[in-house]
Write a protein that holds these residues in place. Structure first.
Motif, PDB file in Angstrom:
ATOM      1  N   ALA A 108       0.827  -1.294  -0.063  1.00 36.50           N
ATOM      2  CA  ALA A 108       0.106   0.128   0.062  1.00 36.50           C
ATOM      3  C   ALA A 108       0.873   1.247   0.030  1.00 36.50           C
ATOM      4  O   ALA A 108       0.720   2.209  -0.669  1.00 36.50           O
ATOM      5  CB  ALA A 108      -0.799  -0.128   1.087  1.00 36.50           C
ATOM      6  N   ALA A 109       1.906   1.203   0.626  1.00 36.33           N
ATOM      7  CA  ALA A 109       2.990   2.478   0.840  1.00 36.33           C
ATOM      8  C   ALA A 109       3.438   2.839  -0.386  1.00 36.33           C
ATOM      9  O   ALA A 109       3.592   3.760  -1.147  1.00 36.33           O
ATOM     10  CB  ALA A 109       3.927   2.279   1.965  1.00 36.33           C
ATOM     11  N   ILE A 110       3.750   1.497  -1.243  1.00 38.54           N
ATOM     12  CA  ILE A 110       4.499   1.637  -2.460  1.00 38.54           C
ATOM     13  C   ILE A 110       3.683   2.277  -3.364  1.00 38.54           C
ATOM     14  O   ILE A 110       3.732   3.145  -4.196  1.00 38.54           O
ATOM     15  CB  ILE A 110       4.899   0.291  -3.047  1.00 38.54           C
ATOM     16  CG1 ILE A 110       6.052  -0.065  -1.992  1.00 38.54           C
ATOM     17  CG2 ILE A 110       5.462   0.319  -4.577  1.00 38.54           C
ATOM     18  CD1 ILE A 110       6.553  -1.516  -2.410  1.00 38.54           C
ATOM     19  N   ARG A 111       2.145   1.722  -3.499  1.00 33.53           N
ATOM     20  CA  ARG A 111       1.186   2.118  -4.407  1.00 33.53           C
ATOM     21  C   ARG A 111       0.926   3.660  -4.265  1.00 33.53           C
ATOM     22  O   ARG A 111       0.653   4.373  -5.071  1.00 33.53           O
ATOM     23  CB  ARG A 111      -0.096   1.246  -4.083  1.00 33.53           C
ATOM     24  CG  ARG A 111      -0.211  -0.013  -4.741  1.00 33.53           C
ATOM     25  CD  ARG A 111      -1.325  -0.562  -4.765  1.00 33.53           C
ATOM     26  NE  ARG A 111      -1.312  -1.981  -4.924  1.00 33.53           N
ATOM     27  CZ  ARG A 111      -1.300  -2.707  -3.888  1.00 33.53           C
ATOM     28  NH1 ARG A 111      -1.607  -2.483  -2.570  1.00 33.53           N
ATOM     29  NH2 ARG A 111      -1.218  -4.030  -4.057  1.00 33.53           N
ATOM     30  N   ALA A 155       7.916  -9.079  -5.726  1.00 38.54           N
ATOM     31  CA  ALA A 155       8.420  -7.880  -4.775  1.00 38.54           C
ATOM     32  C   ALA A 155       8.035  -6.604  -4.803  1.00 38.54           C
ATOM     33  O   ALA A 155       8.131  -5.915  -3.832  1.00 38.54           O
ATOM     34  CB  ALA A 155      10.014  -7.954  -5.313  1.00 38.54           C
ATOM     35  N   LEU A 156       7.283  -6.384  -5.828  1.00 38.38           N
ATOM     36  CA  LEU A 156       6.530  -4.987  -5.932  1.00 38.38           C
ATOM     37  C   LEU A 156       5.203  -5.378  -6.385  1.00 38.38           C
ATOM     38  O   LEU A 156       5.003  -6.242  -7.136  1.00 38.38           O
ATOM     39  CB  LEU A 156       7.294  -4.221  -7.213  1.00 38.38           C
ATOM     40  CG  LEU A 156       8.544  -3.561  -6.860  1.00 38.38           C
ATOM     41  CD1 LEU A 156       9.388  -2.941  -8.163  1.00 38.38           C
ATOM     42  CD2 LEU A 156       8.540  -2.698  -5.848  1.00 38.38           C
ATOM     43  N   PRO A 157       4.306  -4.691  -6.201  1.00 38.29           N
ATOM     44  CA  PRO A 157       2.663  -4.780  -6.771  1.00 38.29           C
ATOM     45  C   PRO A 157       2.679  -4.670  -7.886  1.00 38.29           C
ATOM     46  O   PRO A 157       3.151  -3.815  -8.638  1.00 38.29           O
ATOM     47  CB  PRO A 157       1.998  -3.689  -5.817  1.00 38.29           C
ATOM     48  CG  PRO A 157       2.974  -3.113  -4.862  1.00 38.29           C
ATOM     49  CD  PRO A 157       4.423  -3.537  -5.050  1.00 38.29           C
ATOM     50  N   ALA A 158       1.759  -5.587  -8.655  1.00 41.45           N
ATOM     51  CA  ALA A 158       1.647  -5.667  -9.864  1.00 41.45           C
ATOM     52  C   ALA A 158       1.186  -4.138 -10.596  1.00 41.45           C
ATOM     53  O   ALA A 158       1.342  -3.956 -11.619  1.00 41.45           O
ATOM     54  CB  ALA A 158       0.748  -6.790 -10.214  1.00 41.45           C
ATOM     55  N   ASP A 159       0.178  -3.468  -9.771  1.00 41.48           N
ATOM     56  CA  ASP A 159      -0.355  -2.427 -10.257  1.00 41.48           C
ATOM     57  C   ASP A 159       0.273  -1.257  -9.755  1.00 41.48           C
ATOM     58  O   ASP A 159      -0.359  -0.153  -9.808  1.00 41.48           O
ATOM     59  CB  ASP A 159      -1.738  -2.190  -9.808  1.00 41.48           C
ATOM     60  CG  ASP A 159      -1.997  -2.355  -8.139  1.00 41.48           C
ATOM     61  OD1 ASP A 159      -1.066  -2.821  -7.494  1.00 41.48           O
ATOM     62  OD2 ASP A 159      -3.143  -2.297  -7.699  1.00 41.48           O
ATOM     63  N   ALA A 160       1.441  -1.251  -9.281  1.00 40.69           N
ATOM     64  CA  ALA A 160       2.349  -0.104  -8.877  1.00 40.69           C
ATOM     65  C   ALA A 160       3.015   0.776 -10.265  1.00 40.69           C
ATOM     66  O   ALA A 160       3.530  -0.024 -10.862  1.00 40.69           O
ATOM     67  CB  ALA A 160       3.527  -0.402  -7.814  1.00 40.69           C
ATOM     68  N   ALA A 161       3.100   1.939 -10.239  1.00 39.93           N
ATOM     69  CA  ALA A 161       3.341   2.706 -11.216  1.00 39.93           C
ATOM     70  C   ALA A 161       4.554   3.484 -10.542  1.00 39.93           C
ATOM     71  O   ALA A 161       4.291   4.472 -10.001  1.00 39.93           O
ATOM     72  CB  ALA A 161       2.503   3.654 -11.803  1.00 39.93           C
ATOM     73  N   LEU A 162       5.878   3.256 -10.944  1.00 42.34           N
ATOM     74  CA  LEU A 162       6.959   3.946 -10.240  1.00 42.34           C
ATOM     75  C   LEU A 162       7.793   4.457 -11.313  1.00 42.34           C
ATOM     76  O   LEU A 162       8.396   4.031 -12.330  1.00 42.34           O
ATOM     77  CB  LEU A 162       7.639   2.970  -9.481  1.00 42.34           C
ATOM     78  CG  LEU A 162       7.090   2.058  -8.394  1.00 42.34           C
ATOM     79  CD1 LEU A 162       7.921   1.102  -7.787  1.00 42.34           C
ATOM     80  CD2 LEU A 162       6.622   3.030  -7.357  1.00 42.34           C
ATOM     81  N   ASP A 163       8.466   5.915 -11.014  1.00 41.20           N
ATOM     82  CA  ASP A 163       9.333   6.245 -11.801  1.00 41.20           C
ATOM     83  C   ASP A 163      10.765   6.565 -10.946  1.00 41.20           C
ATOM     84  O   ASP A 163      10.433   7.348 -10.100  1.00 41.20           O
ATOM     85  CB  ASP A 163       8.933   7.693 -12.464  1.00 41.20           C
ATOM     86  CG  ASP A 163       9.599   8.133 -13.370  1.00 41.20           C
ATOM     87  OD1 ASP A 163      10.535   7.476 -14.074  1.00 41.20           O
ATOM     88  OD2 ASP A 163       9.513   9.501 -13.961  1.00 41.20           O
ATOM     89  N   LEU A 164      11.551   5.757 -11.102  1.00 40.40           N
ATOM     90  CA  LEU A 164      12.647   5.622 -10.242  1.00 40.40           C
ATOM     91  C   LEU A 164      14.035   6.123 -10.827  1.00 40.40           C
ATOM     92  O   LEU A 164      14.284   5.980 -12.220  1.00 40.40           O
ATOM     93  CB  LEU A 164      12.776   4.469  -9.654  1.00 40.40           C
ATOM     94  CG  LEU A 164      11.668   3.675  -9.085  1.00 40.40           C
ATOM     95  CD1 LEU A 164      11.923   2.459  -8.563  1.00 40.40           C
ATOM     96  CD2 LEU A 164      11.224   4.414  -7.759  1.00 40.40           C
ATOM     97  N   ASP A 165      15.204   6.531 -10.367  1.00 40.62           N
ATOM     98  CA  ASP A 165      16.443   6.808 -10.495  1.00 40.62           C
ATOM     99  C   ASP A 165      17.282   5.777  -9.939  1.00 40.62           C
ATOM    100  O   ASP A 165      17.244   5.666  -8.551  1.00 40.62           O
ATOM    101  CB  ASP A 165      16.814   8.432 -10.191  1.00 40.62           C
ATOM    102  CG  ASP A 165      16.326   9.229 -11.187  1.00 40.62           C
ATOM    103  OD1 ASP A 165      15.966   8.982 -12.189  1.00 40.62           O
ATOM    104  OD2 ASP A 165      15.857  10.147 -10.457  1.00 40.62           O
ATOM    105  N   LEU A 166      18.069   5.143 -10.695  1.00 41.62           N
ATOM    106  CA  LEU A 166      19.451   4.248  -9.857  1.00 41.62           C
ATOM    107  C   LEU A 166      20.244   5.138  -9.405  1.00 41.62           C
ATOM    108  O   LEU A 166      20.810   6.055 -10.107  1.00 41.62           O
ATOM    109  CB  LEU A 166      19.877   3.324 -11.258  1.00 41.62           C
ATOM    110  CG  LEU A 166      21.054   2.478 -10.742  1.00 41.62           C
ATOM    111  CD1 LEU A 166      20.385   1.494  -9.529  1.00 41.62           C
ATOM    112  CD2 LEU A 166      21.659   1.726 -11.887  1.00 41.62           C
ATOM    113  N   VAL A 167      20.579   5.100  -8.062  1.00 45.38           N
ATOM    114  CA  VAL A 167      21.522   6.032  -7.526  1.00 45.38           C
ATOM    115  C   VAL A 167      22.788   5.150  -6.978  1.00 45.38           C
ATOM    116  O   VAL A 167      23.824   5.815  -6.821  1.00 45.38           O
ATOM    117  CB  VAL A 167      20.874   6.816  -6.283  1.00 45.38           C
ATOM    118  CG1 VAL A 167      19.807   7.794  -6.754  1.00 45.38           C
ATOM    119  CG2 VAL A 167      20.283   5.967  -5.238  1.00 45.38           C
ATOM    120  N   GLU A 168      22.592   4.123  -6.950  1.00 41.35           N
ATOM    121  CA  GLU A 168      23.703   3.155  -6.530  1.00 41.35           C
ATOM    122  C   GLU A 168      23.671   1.674  -6.942  1.00 41.35           C
ATOM    123  O   GLU A 168      22.377   1.160  -7.147  1.00 41.35           O
ATOM    124  CB  GLU A 168      23.841   3.160  -4.985  1.00 41.35           C
ATOM    125  CG  GLU A 168      25.050   2.304  -4.315  1.00 41.35           C
ATOM    126  CD  GLU A 168      24.975   2.433  -2.698  1.00 41.35           C
ATOM    127  OE1 GLU A 168      26.108   1.818  -2.183  1.00 41.35           O
ATOM    128  OE2 GLU A 168      23.992   2.975  -2.352  1.00 41.35           O
TER     129      GLU A 168
END
Length: 186
Positions: A133-136, A158-171
């Motif tokens: 829920a926090a990820i969503r 590991a991630l919810p199927a309906d999560a929409a994320l825009d992420l940056d690889l920092v390490e």
């Protein structure tokens, strides 16, 4: 005020547990474990589900055979200093291993926001079901994945199927055949 992070060990096909619910198919090598010891220093609070909590109670007392090395003792010391918030509808207060541990029957997002506001450091939410829920909702600012060379073919993502994320690889790092990937939310 703290920050909210999510950490998971993940199969190559994106699962944190296999179809039978087993999530103990990977034991970290010495380098990965040492890295866990280091990063745990920034964590002030762990929010975790029943299964992970029960697994981690191992770190509350050294085995009688004295088999822990220096890294294991340091991780246990740090783990014991962290506040643990256990999310479970099946455990009772008598099932908690320490007076520092707190039990929630369910995790409301408003309550999680308050936990993060009150934290003196990083709040790590541990376990895909507990974190979903926090990820969503976009509350998680840091995602840390330990990707292991195993394909489990199905199970708990590991991630919810309906999560929409825009992420940056920092390490990113590699430890033998394990890849560590740290992303932040854009």
């Amino acid at each position: 005020m703290g920050t909210l992070s999510y950490t998971a060990t993940v199969s190559l096909d994106g699962y944190a547990a296999d179809a039978s619910g087993d999530f103990q198919w990977f034991a970290p090598g010495d380098e990965v474990f040492r890295f866990h010891v280091e990063r745990t220093g920034a964590v002030s609070t762990e929010v975790l589900g029943r299964n992970t909590y029960q697994l981690m109670t191992y770190w509350n007392a050294e085995p009688e055979d004295g088999s822990w090395g220096e890294d294991e003792r340091e991780f246990a010391r740090r783990w014991q200093e962290i506040e643990h918030i256990v999310v479970s509808s099946t455990l009772g207060p008598e099932d908690l291993d320490s007076p520092r541990d707190r039990l929630l029957l369910e995790l409301e997002l408003s309550e999680l926001e308050q936990i993060v506001r009150d934290a003196s450091g990083e709040v790590e939410i541990f376990g895909p079901t507990t974190a979903a829920a926090a990820i969503r909702a976009g509350m998680v600012s840091d995602f840390r994945f330990f990707v292991v060379p195993k394909v489990v073919g199905g199970g708990l993502r590991a991630l919810p199927a309906d999560a929409a994320l825009d992420l940056d690889l920092v390490e990113h790092r590699t430890y033998g055949d394990t890849a560590y990937l740290h992303y932040t939310r854009r």
